[in-house]
Design a protein around this motif. Structure first.
Motif, PDB file in Angstrom:
ATOM      1  N   PHE A   1       0.829  -1.204   0.000  1.00  0.00           N
ATOM      2  CA  PHE A   1       0.000   0.000   0.000  1.00  0.00           C
ATOM      3  C   PHE A   1       0.868   1.260   0.000  1.00  0.00           C
ATOM      4  O   PHE A   1       0.639   2.177  -0.795  1.00  0.00           O
ATOM      5  N   PHE A   2       1.839   1.329   0.897  1.00  0.00           N
ATOM      6  CA  PHE A   2       2.660   2.532   0.988  1.00  0.00           C
ATOM      7  C   PHE A   2       3.473   2.773  -0.287  1.00  0.00           C
ATOM      8  O   PHE A   2       3.641   3.919  -0.716  1.00  0.00           O
ATOM      9  N   ILE A   3       3.940   1.711  -0.906  1.00  0.00           N
ATOM     10  CA  ILE A   3       4.665   1.862  -2.175  1.00  0.00           C
ATOM     11  C   ILE A   3       3.728   2.388  -3.255  1.00  0.00           C
ATOM     12  O   ILE A   3       4.049   3.345  -3.962  1.00  0.00           O
ATOM     13  N   VAL A   4       2.560   1.765  -3.393  1.00  0.00           N
ATOM     14  CA  VAL A   4       1.601   2.170  -4.423  1.00  0.00           C
ATOM     15  C   VAL A   4       1.094   3.585  -4.152  1.00  0.00           C
ATOM     16  O   VAL A   4       1.064   4.430  -5.053  1.00  0.00           O
ATOM     17  N   ALA A   5       0.715   3.855  -2.907  1.00  0.00           N
ATOM     18  CA  ALA A   5       0.182   5.183  -2.575  1.00  0.00           C
ATOM     19  C   ALA A   5       1.236   6.258  -2.795  1.00  0.00           C
ATOM     20  O   ALA A   5       0.925   7.346  -3.289  1.00  0.00           O
ATOM     21  N   GLY A   6       2.475   5.960  -2.447  1.00  0.00           N
ATOM     22  CA  GLY A   6       3.542   6.939  -2.661  1.00  0.00           C
ATOM     23  C   GLY A   6       3.878   7.154  -4.121  1.00  0.00           C
ATOM     24  O   GLY A   6       4.237   8.251  -4.533  1.00  0.00           O
TER      25      GLY A   6
ATOM     26  N   GLY B   1      -4.987   4.224  -3.894  1.00  0.00           N
ATOM     27  CA  GLY B   1      -3.805   3.403  -3.635  1.00  0.00           C
ATOM     28  C   GLY B   1      -4.165   2.098  -2.961  1.00  0.00           C
ATOM     29  O   GLY B   1      -3.596   1.045  -3.262  1.00  0.00           O
ATOM     30  N   ALA B   2      -5.137   2.148  -2.046  1.00  0.00           N
ATOM     31  CA  ALA B   2      -5.569   0.934  -1.358  1.00  0.00           C
ATOM     32  C   ALA B   2      -6.222  -0.047  -2.321  1.00  0.00           C
ATOM     33  O   ALA B   2      -5.975  -1.258  -2.254  1.00  0.00           O
ATOM     34  N   VAL B   3      -7.028   0.463  -3.224  1.00  0.00           N
ATOM     35  CA  VAL B   3      -7.707  -0.407  -4.193  1.00  0.00           C
ATOM     36  C   VAL B   3      -6.680  -1.058  -5.126  1.00  0.00           C
ATOM     37  O   VAL B   3      -6.733  -2.266  -5.384  1.00  0.00           O
TER      38      VAL B   3
ATOM     39  N   GLY C   1      -5.800  -2.186   4.828  1.00  0.00           N
ATOM     40  CA  GLY C   1      -6.812  -1.401   5.536  1.00  0.00           C
ATOM     41  C   GLY C   1      -6.228  -0.638   6.711  1.00  0.00           C
ATOM     42  O   GLY C   1      -6.545   0.545   6.928  1.00  0.00           O
ATOM     43  N   MET C   2      -5.363  -1.282   7.473  1.00  0.00           N
ATOM     44  CA  MET C   2      -4.728  -0.603   8.606  1.00  0.00           C
ATOM     45  C   MET C   2      -3.816   0.529   8.137  1.00  0.00           C
ATOM     46  O   MET C   2      -3.777   1.596   8.748  1.00  0.00           O
ATOM     47  N   ALA C   3      -3.099   0.291   7.050  1.00  0.00           N
ATOM     48  CA  ALA C   3      -2.223   1.330   6.510  1.00  0.00           C
ATOM     49  C   ALA C   3      -3.036   2.504   5.974  1.00  0.00           C
ATOM     50  O   ALA C   3      -2.669   3.670   6.164  1.00  0.00           O
ATOM     51  N   LEU C   4      -4.151   2.208   5.315  1.00  0.00           N
ATOM     52  CA  LEU C   4      -5.035   3.265   4.826  1.00  0.00           C
ATOM     53  C   LEU C   4      -5.595   4.070   5.994  1.00  0.00           C
ATOM     54  O   LEU C   4      -5.620   5.304   5.954  1.00  0.00           O
ATOM     55  N   LEU C   5      -6.025   3.390   7.046  1.00  0.00           N
ATOM     56  CA  LEU C   5      -6.549   4.069   8.229  1.00  0.00           C
ATOM     57  C   LEU C   5      -5.476   4.952   8.857  1.00  0.00           C
ATOM     58  O   LEU C   5      -5.737   6.120   9.187  1.00  0.00           O
ATOM     59  N   ALA C   6      -4.275   4.439   9.011  1.00  0.00           N
ATOM     60  CA  ALA C   6      -3.183   5.227   9.587  1.00  0.00           C
ATOM     61  C   ALA C   6      -2.877   6.446   8.725  1.00  0.00           C
ATOM     62  O   ALA C   6      -2.671   7.548   9.244  1.00  0.00           O
TER      63      ALA C   6
ATOM     64  N   LEU D   1      -5.778   8.993   9.160  1.00  0.00           N
ATOM     65  CA  LEU D   1      -5.703   9.668  10.456  1.00  0.00           C
ATOM     66  C   LEU D   1      -4.533  10.645  10.510  1.00  0.00           C
ATOM     67  O   LEU D   1      -4.669  11.757  11.027  1.00  0.00           O
ATOM     68  N   ALA D   2      -3.396  10.251   9.968  1.00  0.00           N
ATOM     69  CA  ALA D   2      -2.231  11.140   9.957  1.00  0.00           C
ATOM     70  C   ALA D   2      -2.492  12.366   9.095  1.00  0.00           C
ATOM     71  O   ALA D   2      -2.104  13.484   9.462  1.00  0.00           O
ATOM     72  N   THR D   3      -3.154  12.178   7.968  1.00  0.00           N
ATOM     73  CA  THR D   3      -3.479  13.299   7.085  1.00  0.00           C
ATOM     74  C   THR D   3      -4.434  14.264   7.770  1.00  0.00           C
ATOM     75  O   THR D   3      -4.247  15.479   7.726  1.00  0.00           O
ATOM     76  N   ARG D   4      -5.445  13.727   8.430  1.00  0.00           N
ATOM     77  CA  ARG D   4      -6.403  14.583   9.136  1.00  0.00           C
ATOM     78  C   ARG D   4      -5.724  15.352  10.264  1.00  0.00           C
ATOM     79  O   ARG D   4      -6.019  16.521  10.489  1.00  0.00           O
ATOM     80  N   ALA D   5      -4.838  14.687  10.990  1.00  0.00           N
ATOM     81  CA  ALA D   5      -4.123  15.363  12.076  1.00  0.00           C
ATOM     82  C   ALA D   5      -3.245  16.481  11.525  1.00  0.00           C
ATOM     83  O   ALA D   5      -3.188  17.576  12.084  1.00  0.00           O
TER      84      ALA D   5
END
Length: 120
Positions: free
Chosen positions: A32-37, A47-49, A99-104, A107-111
């Motif tokens: 996820f982090f590789i794709v999202a980045g 990225g999650a999909v 899913g956990m990476a997407l949630l993190a 949450l980090a983006t919102r913060a």
């Protein structure tokens, strides 16, 4: 990748299901982090999909056997990248990690956005 490999080390004494599927969840999060980045910085859900589809395809490919692919899977690199044996539960663990990476990420983006609004 390193944390996923270390997670499965017998020295940690984790129960087998937690060691196996926890490592798979970490691998899913890494994808996820590789794709999202790489392609979905502003749209982590995209990225999650993409990551979910990619990890499912890799896992399903383990049900396909022909000599060159099996030879590659027999190497350390092949086992790390493609795995060796198909397991539906691996897909579930990968998706849980995504899913956990997407949630993190969410949450980090919102913060971060909240801090920016308070500072500005």
């Amino acid at each position: 990748m390193v944390s996923g490999l270390l997670w499965r080390r017998p020295e940690l004494g984790l129960p087998w299901p937690l060691a196996k599927y926890g490592g798979s969840a970490l691998w899913g999060a890494m994808v996820f982090f590789i794709v999202a980045g790489a392609i979905a910085r502003r749209r982590p859900i995209r990225g999650a999909v993409v990551a979910a589809a990619l990890v499912a395809m890799v896992e399903i490919s383990q049900a396909i056997h022909f000599e060159p692919l099996d030879r590659f899977r027999a190497t350390a690199l092949g086992a790390l990248l493609l795995g060796r044996t198909f397991d539906w539960w691996d897909i579930a663990a990968y998706w849980a990690g995504i899913g956990m990476a997407l949630l993190a990420t969410t949450l980090a983006t919102r913060a971060h956005v909240g801090q920016s609004k308070r500072a500005g």
